[in-house]
Design an enzyme around this catalytic site. Structure first.
Site, PDB file in Angstrom:
ATOM      1  N   CYS A 180      43.467  43.406  41.538  1.00 36.32           N
ATOM      2  CA  CYS A 180      42.165  42.773  41.746  1.00 36.32           C
ATOM      3  C   CYS A 180      42.174  41.539  40.854  1.00 36.32           C
ATOM      4  O   CYS A 180      42.562  41.625  39.679  1.00 36.32           O
ATOM      5  CB  CYS A 180      41.032  43.707  41.332  1.00 36.32           C
ATOM      6  SG  CYS A 180      39.418  42.901  41.375  1.00 36.32           S
ATOM      7  N   ASP A 233      38.159  33.297  46.979  1.00 39.79           N
ATOM      8  CA  ASP A 233      37.941  34.676  46.508  1.00 39.79           C
ATOM      9  C   ASP A 233      36.486  35.012  46.817  1.00 39.79           C
ATOM     10  O   ASP A 233      35.691  34.138  47.163  1.00 39.79           O
ATOM     11  CB  ASP A 233      38.200  34.756  44.992  1.00 39.79           C
ATOM     12  CG  ASP A 233      37.902  36.132  44.409  1.00 39.79           C
ATOM     13  OD1 ASP A 233      38.302  37.142  45.032  1.00 39.79           O
ATOM     14  OD2 ASP A 233      37.254  36.225  43.351  1.00 39.79           O
ATOM     15  N   SER A 234      36.148  36.291  46.647  1.00 39.67           N
ATOM     16  CA  SER A 234      34.755  36.687  46.814  1.00 39.67           C
ATOM     17  C   SER A 234      33.877  36.075  45.729  1.00 39.67           C
ATOM     18  O   SER A 234      32.661  36.018  45.881  1.00 39.67           O
ATOM     19  CB  SER A 234      34.644  38.206  46.755  1.00 39.67           C
ATOM     20  OG  SER A 234      35.186  38.659  45.533  1.00 39.67           O
ATOM     21  N   GLU A 274      31.598  41.226  35.861  1.00 43.89           N
ATOM     22  CA  GLU A 274      30.589  40.247  36.293  1.00 43.89           C
ATOM     23  C   GLU A 274      29.346  40.281  35.393  1.00 43.89           C
ATOM     24  O   GLU A 274      28.705  39.269  35.177  1.00 43.89           O
ATOM     25  CB  GLU A 274      30.167  40.517  37.748  1.00 43.89           C
ATOM     26  CG  GLU A 274      31.231  40.179  38.782  1.00 43.89           C
ATOM     27  CD  GLU A 274      31.189  38.718  39.232  1.00 43.89           C
ATOM     28  OE1 GLU A 274      30.122  38.095  39.176  1.00 43.89           O
ATOM     29  OE2 GLU A 274      32.260  38.214  39.649  1.00 43.89           O
ATOM     30  N   CYS A 276      42.227  36.876  46.471  1.00 41.61           N
ATOM     31  CA  CYS A 276      41.414  38.094  46.430  1.00 41.61           C
ATOM     32  C   CYS A 276      42.265  39.189  47.056  1.00 41.61           C
ATOM     33  O   CYS A 276      42.775  39.018  48.175  1.00 41.61           O
ATOM     34  CB  CYS A 276      40.141  37.870  47.236  1.00 41.61           C
ATOM     35  SG  CYS A 276      39.147  39.357  47.450  1.00 41.61           S
ATOM     36  N   ASN A 277      42.441  40.279  46.346  1.00 40.54           N
ATOM     37  CA  ASN A 277      43.268  41.366  46.875  1.00 40.54           C
ATOM     38  C   ASN A 277      42.611  42.025  48.080  1.00 40.54           C
ATOM     39  O   ASN A 277      43.284  42.377  49.049  1.00 40.54           O
ATOM     40  CB  ASN A 277      43.502  42.422  45.798  1.00 40.54           C
ATOM     41  CG  ASN A 277      44.485  41.949  44.759  1.00 40.54           C
ATOM     42  OD1 ASN A 277      45.672  42.200  44.859  1.00 40.54           O
ATOM     43  ND2 ASN A 277      43.998  41.213  43.765  1.00 40.54           N
ATOM     44  N   HIS A 302      39.913  39.964  39.475  1.00 37.68           N
ATOM     45  CA  HIS A 302      39.004  40.004  38.322  1.00 37.68           C
ATOM     46  C   HIS A 302      39.688  40.606  37.084  1.00 37.68           C
ATOM     47  O   HIS A 302      39.314  40.301  35.960  1.00 37.68           O
ATOM     48  CB  HIS A 302      37.784  40.880  38.618  1.00 37.68           C
ATOM     49  CG  HIS A 302      36.676  40.175  39.334  1.00 37.68           C
ATOM     50  ND1 HIS A 302      36.748  39.815  40.651  1.00 37.68           N
ATOM     51  CD2 HIS A 302      35.439  39.784  38.910  1.00 37.68           C
ATOM     52  CE1 HIS A 302      35.615  39.239  41.012  1.00 37.68           C
ATOM     53  NE2 HIS A 302      34.804  39.209  39.972  1.00 37.68           N
TER      54      HIS A 302
HETATM   55  N1  DGL Z   1      38.445  39.654  43.347  1.00 32.20           N
HETATM   56  C1  DGL Z   1      38.375  40.697  44.330  1.00 32.20           C
HETATM   57  C2  DGL Z   1      39.764  41.309  44.572  1.00 32.20           C
HETATM   58  O1  DGL Z   1      40.774  40.804  44.093  1.00 32.20           O
HETATM   59  C3  DGL Z   1      37.440  41.813  43.929  1.00 32.20           C
HETATM   60  C4  DGL Z   1      36.005  41.489  43.812  1.00 32.20           C
HETATM   61  C5  DGL Z   1      35.178  42.020  44.950  1.00 32.20           C
HETATM   62  O2  DGL Z   1      35.053  43.253  45.121  1.00 32.20           O
HETATM   63  O3  DGL Z   1      34.651  41.189  45.639  1.00 32.20           O
HETATM   64  O4  DGL Z   1      39.863  42.290  45.268  1.00 32.20           O
END
Ligand code: DGL
Length: 269
Positions: A189, A13-14, A157, A76-77, A191
């Site tokens: 997402c 993921d990011s 975050e 990560c989406n 998160h």
């Molecule tokens: N976790 C990322 C997602 O599922 C979003 C976080 C980001 O913008 O990096 O898209």
């Protein structure tokens, strides 16, 4: 593909959001060893271009292939929308690639309870239109409305969770008239499961909130069984966590989801 059950599950993921997916995988498949990569140095992916997200995803894929992962799970989406095909091409015969969008869209499309579904996510995910396209492909009768909610990732975050600030931001977004009358909301997402109950509370627990982490873990299990890759060893695996930059939030969340002290390693790609 010449893969073996003893190989590991690579998840990326990011940043820390994908830990919600990794935790669901750990709970459902306790014998599987996980190697997690959080690209914290490049977070957020949500407002970056498709090309950039693709490049980051390919570098991480290389790393996970070097680590001999049998599966690469894009937790990560934004990266699932921008880089799924590119990651699959890169992995070739060396790993099976799973994203977080297909399991959630299949779940929604196959559930007759849903007539109108909302999707919330980053700018990258929502502007790609991937959720709408994939749901419509399976079931054209569902009305899909989507909304960019870019403040939610930095809010989470920064630790604004279950407080007045996050309540106000969530209320502002979810009161958008586009989302009026939905019977399901997809958290597009990774998160967002962290604030899932806050979102459910906004709807007085009357709207189904779909969290892709659980459906993705189930999908992973199905794929492992189908390819005879399920690890049945009776052992407690030592998961490995890599980040491209140290952040307190990542460490806190990793310890929260993985109970014990997490041995975090820094690897800039
Ligand atoms: N976790 C990322 C997602 O599922 C979003 C976080 C980001 O913008 O990096 O898209």
């Amino acid at each position: 593909m010449n893969l073996s059950p003893k190989q590991t599950i690579g998840i990326f993921d990011s940043g820390a959001g994908g830990l919600t997916v990794a935790a669901a995988v750990k709970n459902l498949l306790p014998n599987e060893k996980i190697i997690y990569f959080g690209d914290t140095a490049h977070l957020p992916y949500g407002d970056k271009s498709k090309e950039t997200v693709k490049n980051y995803s390919i570098r991480i894929t290389d790393f996970l292939l070097e680590k001999q992962c049998k599966i690469i799970l894009i937790a990560c989406n934004t990266a699932s929308a921008a880089a799924y095909e590119a990651v699959k091409e890169k992995a070739g015969e060396n790993a099976i690639v799973i994203n977080v969008i297909d399991p959630a869209t299949e779940f929604v499309a196959q559930n007759s309870d849903f007539k109108k579904v909302g999707v919330i996510g980053t700018k990258g995910t929502i502007s790609s239109g991937t959720y709408t396209k994939k749901i419509k492909l399976f079931n054209d009768n569902i009305d899909v409305v989507s909304l960019q909610t870019p403040l939610l990732v930095p809010m989470i975050e920064e630790g604004f969770i279950y407080d007045n600030i996050s309540n106000a931001i969530i209320k502002e977004y979810l009161s958008n008239e586009k989302l009026n009358g939905i019977d399901g909301l997809i958290l597009a997402c990774t998160h967002y499961p962290i604030i899932k109950n806050q979102i459910r509370k906004f709807y007085n627990f009357k709207t189904t909130v779909i969290d892709s982490s659980v459906v993705t873990a189930k999908k992973l299990k199905e794929v492992l069984i189908q390819h005879k890759l399920l690890n049945t060893e009776n052992h407690i695996p030592e998961h490995e966590f890599f980040v491209s930059d140290y952040t307190d939030f990542f460490e806190t969340l990793a310890e929260m989801f993985f109970d014990d002290k997490v041995n975090l390693q820094k690897k800039y790609l």
